[in-house]
Design a protein around this motif. Sequence first.
Motif, short mmCIF file in Angstrom:
data_model
loop_
_atom_site.label_atom_id
_atom_site.label_comp_id
_atom_site.label_asym_id
_atom_site.label_seq_id
_atom_site.Cartn_x
_atom_site.Cartn_y
_atom_site.Cartn_z
N VAL A 160 -7.29 35.24 8.92
CA VAL A 160 -8.28 35.65 10.58
C VAL A 160 -9.72 35.05 10.58
CG1 VAL A 160 -9.36 38.16 11.26
CG2 VAL A 160 -7.72 37.99 9.46
N GLU A 161 -9.48 34.06 11.71
CA GLU A 161 -10.20 33.06 11.83
C GLU A 161 -11.22 33.71 12.85
OE1 GLU A 161 -8.04 28.99 11.20
OE2 GLU A 161 -7.41 29.62 12.99
N ASN A 162 -11.01 34.62 13.46
CA ASN A 162 -12.37 35.44 14.03
C ASN A 162 -12.08 36.65 13.96
OD1 ASN A 162 -9.85 37.59 14.45
ND2 ASN A 162 -10.64 37.98 16.43
N TYR A 163 -12.41 36.64 12.32
CA TYR A 163 -13.59 37.31 11.52
C TYR A 163 -14.74 37.65 11.94
CZ TYR A 163 -14.88 40.83 7.87
OH TYR A 163 -15.40 42.03 7.63
N GLY A 164 -15.07 36.81 12.45
CA GLY A 164 -17.11 36.54 12.92
C GLY A 164 -17.26 37.99 13.95
N ASN A 165 -16.44 38.03 14.96
CA ASN A 165 -16.30 39.07 16.17
C ASN A 165 -15.67 40.68 15.85
OD1 ASN A 165 -16.66 36.15 17.35
ND2 ASN A 165 -14.60 36.85 18.27
N TYR A 187 -20.10 38.95 15.61
CA TYR A 187 -21.22 37.91 16.25
C TYR A 187 -22.10 37.65 16.12
CZ TYR A 187 -16.98 40.08 19.36
OH TYR A 187 -15.64 39.80 20.37
N LYS A 188 -22.88 37.63 14.71
CA LYS A 188 -24.10 37.13 14.28
C LYS A 188 -23.85 37.06 13.00
CE LYS A 188 -26.33 41.83 14.72
NZ LYS A 188 -25.13 42.82 15.35
N THR A 189 -22.82 37.23 12.23
CA THR A 189 -22.34 36.58 11.14
C THR A 189 -22.21 35.62 10.58
OG1 THR A 189 -20.97 37.40 9.36
CG2 THR A 189 -20.27 37.36 10.88
N ASP A 190 -22.75 35.12 8.87
CA ASP A 190 -22.27 33.85 8.54
C ASP A 190 -20.57 33.68 8.16
OD1 ASP A 190 -22.54 35.09 6.20
OD2 ASP A 190 -23.37 33.59 5.47
N TYR A 226 -19.31 30.36 7.37
CA TYR A 226 -20.21 29.38 8.13
C TYR A 226 -21.67 29.38 8.33
CZ TYR A 226 -19.58 24.97 10.70
OH TYR A 226 -19.88 23.74 11.10
N THR A 227 -22.57 28.20 7.56
CA THR A 227 -23.94 28.13 7.93
C THR A 227 -24.16 27.84 8.85
OG1 THR A 227 -24.31 25.65 7.25
CG2 THR A 227 -24.01 27.93 5.58
N SER A 245 -20.10 27.33 3.77
CA SER A 245 -21.08 27.90 2.18
C SER A 245 -20.38 27.55 1.50
CB SER A 245 -21.79 28.92 2.37
OG SER A 245 -22.38 29.49 1.70
N ARG A 246 -20.70 27.25 0.23
CA ARG A 246 -20.48 27.14 -1.00
C ARG A 246 -20.36 28.89 -1.39
NH1 ARG A 246 -21.42 23.24 -5.32
NH2 ARG A 246 -20.41 20.95 -3.92
#
Length: 159
Positions: A15-20, A27-30, A56-57, A62-63
């Motif tokens: 799921v490459e659009n999980y940030g959405n 829309y405001k997550t790492d 993703y920072t 991110s580790r």
Amino acid sequence: MKIPTTLKHKPVVVVENYGNVDGRYAYKTDAQGLSIGLAQWNDRGKVDVSAKVWRYTGEKWSRQSEELPLHRALDLAILICRSELHFREAYRFEKLYDEKNPILDRIGLQGDAMTIEVCTENEHIDEDLKILRDALTKDGELIGERMAVLSRLLKELGY
């Protein structure tokens, strides 16, 4: 943003659009992606499957990304469901749980049982239970939507 395929965890389903869609953090997550793939801890000749939350920072992956064996991801889903169920009836208790019996459930798994209980060792448990109840209530629509999807998929799988 594409999930990296050159790292130790090898994504297979993503799921490459999980940030959405990351709940109230959308829309405001790492947390930018989810994947199911081959675990980073695989030894030569031994293959385990895992789920991963990719963080993703803004500059690099991110580790702090989390990787879980699939059974642990499901165990967390069981814990969330049982906690939701508890809080539906928790109003019956003065402190939102039965102080004489803080065990909420014992769920049989693999010849034993997963004991789900209120953490009475937490010195702020009374306050923290209220905070958790309020957070679950506040996020009820987000959680309920996901529970409905999970229920539908489990039914389609024959469960």
